[in-house]
Every structure is written in C-alpha cells, then in structure tokens.
Design a protein around this motif. Sequence first.
Motif, PDB file in Angstrom:
ATOM      1  N   LEU A 170      67.045   4.572  19.723  1.00 15.03           N
ATOM      2  CA  LEU A 170      67.705   3.463  20.642  1.00 15.03           C
ATOM      3  C   LEU A 170      67.063   2.835  21.678  1.00 15.03           C
ATOM      4  O   LEU A 170      66.618   1.861  21.870  1.00 15.03           O
ATOM      5  CB  LEU A 170      69.484   3.783  21.024  1.00 15.03           C
ATOM      6  CG  LEU A 170      70.122   2.582  21.497  1.00 15.03           C
ATOM      7  CD1 LEU A 170      70.363   1.533  20.625  1.00 15.03           C
ATOM      8  CD2 LEU A 170      71.408   3.146  22.193  1.00 15.03           C
ATOM      9  N   VAL A 171      66.814   3.668  22.531  1.00 10.59           N
ATOM     10  CA  VAL A 171      65.759   3.621  23.598  1.00 10.59           C
ATOM     11  C   VAL A 171      64.363   3.034  23.298  1.00 10.59           C
ATOM     12  O   VAL A 171      63.814   1.900  23.811  1.00 10.59           O
ATOM     13  CB  VAL A 171      65.469   4.582  24.397  1.00 10.59           C
ATOM     14  CG1 VAL A 171      64.580   4.570  25.532  1.00 10.59           C
ATOM     15  CG2 VAL A 171      67.031   5.182  25.232  1.00 10.59           C
ATOM     16  N   THR A 172      63.912   3.542  22.222  1.00 10.86           N
ATOM     17  CA  THR A 172      62.763   2.795  21.564  1.00 10.86           C
ATOM     18  C   THR A 172      62.625   1.484  21.175  1.00 10.86           C
ATOM     19  O   THR A 172      62.025   0.697  21.445  1.00 10.86           O
ATOM     20  CB  THR A 172      62.180   3.732  20.575  1.00 10.86           C
ATOM     21  OG1 THR A 172      61.756   5.136  21.142  1.00 10.86           O
ATOM     22  CG2 THR A 172      60.658   3.487  20.120  1.00 10.86           C
ATOM     23  N   ALA A 173      63.771   1.194  20.234  1.00 13.91           N
ATOM     24  CA  ALA A 173      64.079   0.035  19.831  1.00 13.91           C
ATOM     25  C   ALA A 173      64.287  -1.171  21.003  1.00 13.91           C
ATOM     26  O   ALA A 173      63.753  -2.189  20.956  1.00 13.91           O
ATOM     27  CB  ALA A 173      65.246   0.056  18.781  1.00 13.91           C
ATOM     28  N   THR A 174      64.937  -0.490  22.053  1.00 14.09           N
ATOM     29  CA  THR A 174      65.163  -1.512  23.346  1.00 14.09           C
ATOM     30  C   THR A 174      64.057  -1.714  23.831  1.00 14.09           C
ATOM     31  O   THR A 174      63.723  -3.040  23.953  1.00 14.09           O
ATOM     32  CB  THR A 174      66.366  -0.736  24.251  1.00 14.09           C
ATOM     33  OG1 THR A 174      67.436  -0.488  23.376  1.00 14.09           O
ATOM     34  CG2 THR A 174      66.573  -1.758  25.192  1.00 14.09           C
ATOM     35  N   GLY A 175      63.176  -0.861  23.838  1.00 10.28           N
ATOM     36  CA  GLY A 175      61.824  -1.222  24.571  1.00 10.28           C
ATOM     37  C   GLY A 175      60.997  -1.998  23.832  1.00 10.28           C
ATOM     38  O   GLY A 175      60.343  -2.873  24.399  1.00 10.28           O
ATOM     39  N   ASP A 199      59.781  -5.548  25.029  1.00 19.21           N
ATOM     40  CA  ASP A 199      58.375  -5.834  24.943  1.00 19.21           C
ATOM     41  C   ASP A 199      57.948  -7.160  24.326  1.00 19.21           C
ATOM     42  O   ASP A 199      57.346  -7.962  24.665  1.00 19.21           O
ATOM     43  CB  ASP A 199      57.633  -4.696  24.478  1.00 19.21           C
ATOM     44  CG  ASP A 199      56.053  -4.895  24.169  1.00 19.21           C
ATOM     45  OD1 ASP A 199      55.567  -5.249  25.439  1.00 19.21           O
ATOM     46  OD2 ASP A 199      55.468  -4.838  23.282  1.00 19.21           O
ATOM     47  N   ALA A 200      58.503  -7.165  23.215  1.00 21.91           N
ATOM     48  CA  ALA A 200      58.479  -8.367  22.329  1.00 21.91           C
ATOM     49  C   ALA A 200      59.006  -9.908  23.117  1.00 21.91           C
ATOM     50  O   ALA A 200      58.395 -10.928  22.816  1.00 21.91           O
ATOM     51  CB  ALA A 200      59.280  -8.470  20.823  1.00 21.91           C
ATOM     52  N   ALA A 201      60.064  -9.655  23.689  1.00 22.72           N
ATOM     53  CA  ALA A 201      60.718 -10.693  24.412  1.00 22.72           C
ATOM     54  C   ALA A 201      59.868 -11.228  25.650  1.00 22.72           C
ATOM     55  O   ALA A 201      59.451 -12.428  25.963  1.00 22.72           O
ATOM     56  CB  ALA A 201      61.993 -10.285  25.040  1.00 22.72           C
ATOM     57  N   LEU A 202      59.276 -10.233  26.314  1.00 28.11           N
ATOM     58  CA  LEU A 202      58.568 -10.338  27.510  1.00 28.11           C
ATOM     59  C   LEU A 202      57.130 -11.169  26.755  1.00 28.11           C
ATOM     60  O   LEU A 202      56.469 -11.952  27.508  1.00 28.11           O
ATOM     61  CB  LEU A 202      58.138  -9.083  28.249  1.00 28.11           C
ATOM     62  CG  LEU A 202      59.042  -8.609  29.058  1.00 28.11           C
ATOM     63  CD1 LEU A 202      58.780  -7.192  29.735  1.00 28.11           C
ATOM     64  CD2 LEU A 202      59.352  -9.780  29.972  1.00 28.11           C
ATOM     65  N   ARG A 203      56.541 -10.567  25.831  1.00 28.42           N
ATOM     66  CA  ARG A 203      55.317 -11.309  25.219  1.00 28.42           C
ATOM     67  C   ARG A 203      55.648 -12.723  24.751  1.00 28.42           C
ATOM     68  O   ARG A 203      54.740 -13.472  25.003  1.00 28.42           O
ATOM     69  CB  ARG A 203      54.760 -10.450  24.008  1.00 28.42           C
ATOM     70  CG  ARG A 203      53.818  -9.288  24.598  1.00 28.42           C
ATOM     71  CD  ARG A 203      53.209  -8.969  23.352  1.00 28.42           C
ATOM     72  NE  ARG A 203      53.964  -7.576  22.797  1.00 28.42           N
ATOM     73  CZ  ARG A 203      54.317  -7.327  21.410  1.00 28.42           C
ATOM     74  NH1 ARG A 203      53.703  -8.160  20.838  1.00 28.42           N
ATOM     75  NH2 ARG A 203      54.815  -6.467  21.057  1.00 28.42           N
TER      76      ARG A 203
END
Length: 181
Positions: free
Chosen positions: A111-116, A120-124
């Motif tokens: 869950l934490v990895t998927a959220t990260g 990351d995708a949203a920030l890019r």
Amino acid sequence: MSTEGINNIQYVYTVWQALNRTAPTIDNIVFDGRTAVIHLTQNLSPSMFPAFVKLQVPAITTLHFRETERDSGLLKIYRQEDSWTLEGLIQSVPLISFWYNHVLRVIMGKLVTATGDLLDAALRHANKMTMRGREIQRRSRDLAIENMEKLDEYRANLHENYLEGIRGWRENYLIEEEEID
C-alpha cells in the motif's frame, strides 16, 4: 508504566514475579551514575497457565537513583519506568506475530509503495503540465508582441494605407466605368 516510591516499586516486582516463572533475560545495561537503562526480555509465563504458554516480550526498564544520605555514596531507586513497544508485544504472541509479519506488513508495504508510485506519477504529470503551461504562455506572449508590432506598424502607416486603398479603389472603379461605356 512509571512507578515512584520504594513500596510501589516493590509491588511492581511482586507482580512481575507472579507473571514470570523464570527471571527476565537482561540484554544490555547502561548506567551513568544516576540512571540505569536496562534492555531486557520478559519471559512471561503466568503460573495460572500451563508451562508451555510463554511469551517473550522485549522491554526497557529505566531506574532512577538518589543518594540515601548526603555524600554517603549509597544509592536507592526512587523511580522506575517500564516500557514496551507495540511491535515487541505483537511479536511475542505467536499467531498474531505470524499475521503481523506475513499479512499486515506485506499489505502495508504494498500500500505504501503503491501510494508512493501514485504520488510520483502525479508529481511528474503536474511537472509536465506546468512546463507545457509555461511554453503556451511564452508562445502566447511572443505572438502578442509580434501582433502588437504589426499593429504599431500598421498604425504608423495608416494614413498612407488609407490613401493607397482609396487610389486602388478609384483606379479599379474608373477602369470598370470606362469598360462599361
């Protein structure tokens, strides 16, 4: 758990003796002359349960010392603090520790990895949108400046352009009239 006073500390040790068939295992002791920090493992096996029921709970006991008489060098414990971590308590219970290690930690890790990854995708994507917005703004500004220059050039030559347009109209109008006659 924090306890103060000699009698209260003795009561705590009485409770620990009732809960432990064997003495706790001391892992490390640090003493600075006034405070002792003891890392230990409590071997919980209450006498009311069968002997095979054992829980090993990691704990930290902090003992605070005070001199009994001024300059005597004799120290007495005046305060005791016992603390346990939630993870240590969970790890000490067999079925719960298996569930914690093999289910909960795995799910939380994913869950934490998927959220990260999602962040990351949203920030890019936000960065790309920002760069594209800046590019559009720069091109719009350049186009506006170019159009302003053309408009200024046209305004400067407005009178000449007007007269030239009238001449062109007269020439075309006169030529058309001559052809009609």
